[in-house]
Scaffold this active site. Structure first.
Site, PDB file in Angstrom:
ATOM      1  N   ASP A  32      22.662 -11.691 -43.423  1.00 31.09           N
ATOM      2  CA  ASP A  32      22.342 -10.806 -44.552  1.00 31.09           C
ATOM      3  C   ASP A  32      22.256  -9.344 -44.120  1.00 31.09           C
ATOM      4  OD1 ASP A  32      22.010 -13.296 -45.804  1.00 31.09           O
ATOM      5  OD2 ASP A  32      19.862 -13.275 -45.436  1.00 31.09           O
ATOM      6  N   GLU A 213      25.027 -14.932 -55.298  1.00 29.03           N
ATOM      7  CA  GLU A 213      23.912 -14.229 -54.669  1.00 29.03           C
ATOM      8  C   GLU A 213      24.407 -12.991 -53.943  1.00 29.03           C
ATOM      9  OE1 GLU A 213      22.176 -17.103 -52.024  1.00 29.03           O
ATOM     10  OE2 GLU A 213      23.680 -16.789 -50.462  1.00 29.03           O
TER      11      GLU A 213
END
Length: 340
Positions: A32, A213
């Site tokens: 991420d 997402e």
């Protein structure tokens, strides 16, 4: 004496050239990933799980050599004490903000939170906890990102429509200030194409999860884009999708957003890159090169854990002003550093 001098000069040239090139990944691990460029420095973060860590460097290609520090540690218990995911650092309205998702150890309670720092250098000063960032529905939420458009702030994130897992959608909401959502959330993407619905769990009570997402904002010309990750991160099919809207449209109207039917950046078995996703964007210091930062795995089946590593590569724009990301590059590829 000429020959030794020539050799010495050649060695110097080679050393200089070495500082102009690099290979992915930027770090051995780092899911991420996010970075921002401001005032001559890149500030970088990725999921650590139990704290917020911040890197600062003049050259993102050599992130492994950059100083970094823990800027916030969660309390030992409570609603934002565990599972700290997908932090992002932004400079908004003259201050620094970090957004992150956290829970109490139970995933169903994941929500988004914000910190604020008024120091010009986010590695200094004090990070003040500003609280939960949620709309009035206050449902499960992760991967919050904030952008400014036409003088207004918006937050985009991944959330559940109800209170049970099974599908993650992309939401947008207006903001009253950098840590307060104004009004209700609006759903602008739900996973329904084949490429974004890979997510078998092997759990008899939760057999499948469809995932959108990691939404990220990107602007070019008169179009706005949201690049998001589709399918589950534990699959090799994790990939990037694209939403687009006219810059003058109502961003809180789902009809303003159009989704491409196919993934725009996906695994490349030939280049030995699997599950590329959860990206962010930056430009070179001279502002002329566009780069994508993302995480990926080196082997099929590596899953959604610490084997994911951050990588960067340049991308371009087609004649219609849409981003062209190409394929994720092999880690043997020698790349030029972002141009200063």
């Amino acid at each position: 004496m000429i020959r030794p001098i020539v050799c010495f000069l050649l060695l110097l040239a080679a050393a200089a050239h070495g500082q102009e090139t690099f290979r992915n990944p930027l770090l051995a691990g780092g899911p991420d990933p996010w970075c921002i460029y401001k005032d001559g420095y890149y500030y970088y973060m990725h999921t650590m799980g139990n704290r917020l860590e911040l890197w600062k460097t003049k050259n993102i290609a050599f992130l492994k050599d950059a100083p970094h520090k823990t800027v916030w540690t969660p309390p030992a218990s409570g609603p934002f004490s565990k599972d700290i995911w997908a932090p992002e650092i932004h400079f908004l309205k003259g201050k620094w903000y970090i957004y992150f998702a956290a829970d109490d150890g139970d995933n169903q309670y994941h929500r988004m939170y914000a910190l604020e720092n008024s120091s010009p250098d986010p590695m200094e000063g004090t990070w003040v906890f500003k609280g939960k960032v949620a709309d009035i529905d206050d449902k499960w939420a992760i991967d919050g990102s904030v952008f400014e458009h036409h003088g207004k702030l918006y937050m985009i994130w991944s959330g559940w429509e109800g209170n049970k897992n099974g599908r993650q959608d992309i939401y947008i909401a207006a903001m009253k200030n950098p840590y307060t959502i104004q009004g209700k959330r609006v759903k602008i993407s739900t996973p329904h194409y084949a490429w974004e619905t890979k997510g078998d769990l092997g759990d008899p009570d939760l057999k499948h999860v469809d995932v959108n997402e990691g939404p990220q904002f990107l602007k070019h010309g008169k179009r706005l884009f949201i690049v998001y990750s589709g399918s589950a991160c534990w699959t090799d099919d994790y990939a990037l999708g694209l939403l687009s809207a006219d810059e003058n449209s109502n961003l809180l109207d789902p009809a303003s957003w159009t989704k491409k039917t196919e993934a725009v950046f996906k695994q490349s078995a030939e280049n030995k890159v699997y599950a590329p996703g959860h990206n962010s964007f930056f430009t070179s210091p001279d502002g002329k090169e566009y780069w994508i930062l993302y995480h990926a795995n080196d082997h099929p089946g590596d899953g959604c854990g610490k084997k994911r590593s951050p990588r960067i590569q340049r991308f371009s724009w087609n004649e219609n002003g849409w981003p062209v990301f190409g394929k994720p590059l092999n880690t043997d590829t020698l790349l030029q550093v972002p141009r200063s």
